[in-house]
Scaffold this active site. Sequence first.
Site, short mmCIF file in Angstrom:
data_model
loop_
_atom_site.label_atom_id
_atom_site.label_comp_id
_atom_site.label_asym_id
_atom_site.label_seq_id
_atom_site.Cartn_x
_atom_site.Cartn_y
_atom_site.Cartn_z
N SER A 56 33.02 63.56 131.38
CA SER A 56 33.76 63.25 132.37
C SER A 56 34.90 62.13 132.10
O SER A 56 34.93 61.19 131.13
CB SER A 56 32.73 61.98 133.19
N ALA A 73 41.03 51.73 129.90
CA ALA A 73 40.76 51.13 131.38
C ALA A 73 41.34 51.97 132.56
O ALA A 73 42.17 51.36 133.28
CB ALA A 73 41.06 49.74 131.32
N GLY A 102 39.96 53.04 134.88
CA GLY A 102 39.24 52.63 136.38
C GLY A 102 39.00 53.70 137.10
O GLY A 102 38.77 54.78 136.43
N CYS A 132 30.14 51.20 137.22
CA CYS A 132 31.05 50.52 138.13
C CYS A 132 30.67 49.13 138.77
O CYS A 132 29.50 48.89 139.26
CB CYS A 132 31.30 51.40 139.43
N LYS A 141 24.12 58.57 134.12
CA LYS A 141 24.73 58.18 132.90
C LYS A 141 24.66 56.69 132.50
O LYS A 141 25.04 55.73 133.29
CB LYS A 141 26.10 58.63 133.27
N THR A 163 36.69 62.12 124.15
CA THR A 163 37.87 61.76 123.73
C THR A 163 38.56 62.86 122.68
O THR A 163 40.14 63.05 122.59
CB THR A 163 37.67 60.57 122.63
C1 FMN Z 1 40.19 58.14 129.40
C2 FMN Z 1 38.78 58.30 129.63
C3 FMN Z 1 38.10 58.27 130.99
C4 FMN Z 1 36.99 58.16 131.15
N1 FMN Z 1 36.43 58.23 132.59
C5 FMN Z 1 35.15 58.43 132.86
C6 FMN Z 1 34.59 58.74 134.18
O1 FMN Z 1 35.32 58.82 135.20
N2 FMN Z 1 33.30 58.62 134.41
C7 FMN Z 1 32.13 58.34 133.53
O2 FMN Z 1 31.23 58.33 133.66
N3 FMN Z 1 32.87 58.27 132.10
C8 FMN Z 1 34.18 58.28 131.86
N4 FMN Z 1 34.52 58.27 130.43
C9 FMN Z 1 33.41 58.03 129.27
C10 FMN Z 1 33.32 59.42 128.82
O3 FMN Z 1 32.83 60.38 129.73
C11 FMN Z 1 32.35 59.30 127.60
O4 FMN Z 1 31.13 58.88 127.93
C12 FMN Z 1 32.71 58.53 126.37
O5 FMN Z 1 34.32 58.37 126.20
C13 FMN Z 1 31.99 58.68 125.07
O6 FMN Z 1 32.28 59.87 124.64
P1 FMN Z 1 33.44 60.11 123.65
O7 FMN Z 1 33.53 59.11 122.62
O8 FMN Z 1 33.37 61.67 123.21
O9 FMN Z 1 34.91 60.11 124.14
C14 FMN Z 1 36.00 58.20 130.28
C15 FMN Z 1 36.28 58.12 128.73
C16 FMN Z 1 37.80 58.05 128.78
C17 FMN Z 1 38.23 57.89 127.07
#
Ligand code: FMN
Length: 313
Positions: free
Chosen positions: A26, A75, A77, A135, A170, A271
Amino acid sequence: MGAHGGVDLRVELGGITLRNPVLVCSGTFGNGREMAAWMDVKELGGVMTKAVTLAPCAGNPPPRVWETPSGMLNAIGLENKGLERFLAEDLPWLNAMQVPVWVNVAGFTREEYVEVSREVSRSGLASALELNISCPNVKKGGLHFSAEKGEAARLVSEVKEVSEIPVYVKLSPNTGDIAGFAGAMVRAGADGISLINTIPAMAVDVETARPRLGNVTGGLSGPAVHPVAVRMVWEVAQAVDVPIIGMGGIWSWMDAAEMLMVGADAVAVGTLNFRDPAAALGVVEGLASFMLRKGYRRVGDMVDLVHRGRDMP
Ligand SMILES: Cc1cc2nc3c(=O)[nH]c(=O)nc-3n(C[C@H](O)[C@H](O)[C@H](O)COP(=O)(O)O)c2cc1C
């Protein structure tokens, strides 16, 4: 079977069949359409959408991302166009891709989560919900559902009442007892668990003595968080008996295999998508070659191997 030299990459998560165990996280893949120019969305195991809230949301003030050694801070949001446009514009497109979709649901109040969940379920266009409980709960004075087990459990049971599709929760790593938290979610009715969300973090520009992010603090993701995520999936897998989707700093097929071996039933790439939108498909190929080399015929042969090994004489 077939395309991957005799290994069966399909996984079944409580009735949802994925063509392979690799999803996208996500918030790191837009709502699929944004990435379709660079890769074939249909080849993914599944897509987890950017968080959807009832009303459109502008998100946090800029700057909203900062690259760190081995990761990034964000961040963003809850920036999104709101439920109505999501249901009209994004979800039908994703559904037409015939890829399982987890809709990431967020809200500022419990009522908002319930409303969004009900409408997404009713649309018939999503495979599952993923409740983003990290949130702020405005009504409770800025408390996070992720920090309060009882509040989160109540949220899950209310969402379960209105949802016809599986409800995943989550988890935020921002707790001292991730396994206890996961257990409480499952007792409240969660059909699956995904973890981890980003780790609360901060960076400062020493020239100006100002925080790097407009929001001051943000969430750390990427390779830096991977070992934390592996430990947490390992703990949660021992505590619950529902499907687990593991995420956090997956950068290669090896990281994905590691996550499966500590008990995740599927994984999600986050990421890394910003570096290469097609990276998740590379992880699928890498997993397939690894399985072939090791003689694992299906993904389940790898799942939980670390726990199973512990019981060996
Ligand atoms: C730019 C960005 C936006 C994200 N937006 C959300 C979101 O809207 N909802 C959510 O549950 N997690 C969000 N996440 C968290 C990711 O889904 C994921 O759980 C977290 O980044 C760990 O995985 P990674 O290290 O492979 O990125 C976001 C992460 C990033 C980097």
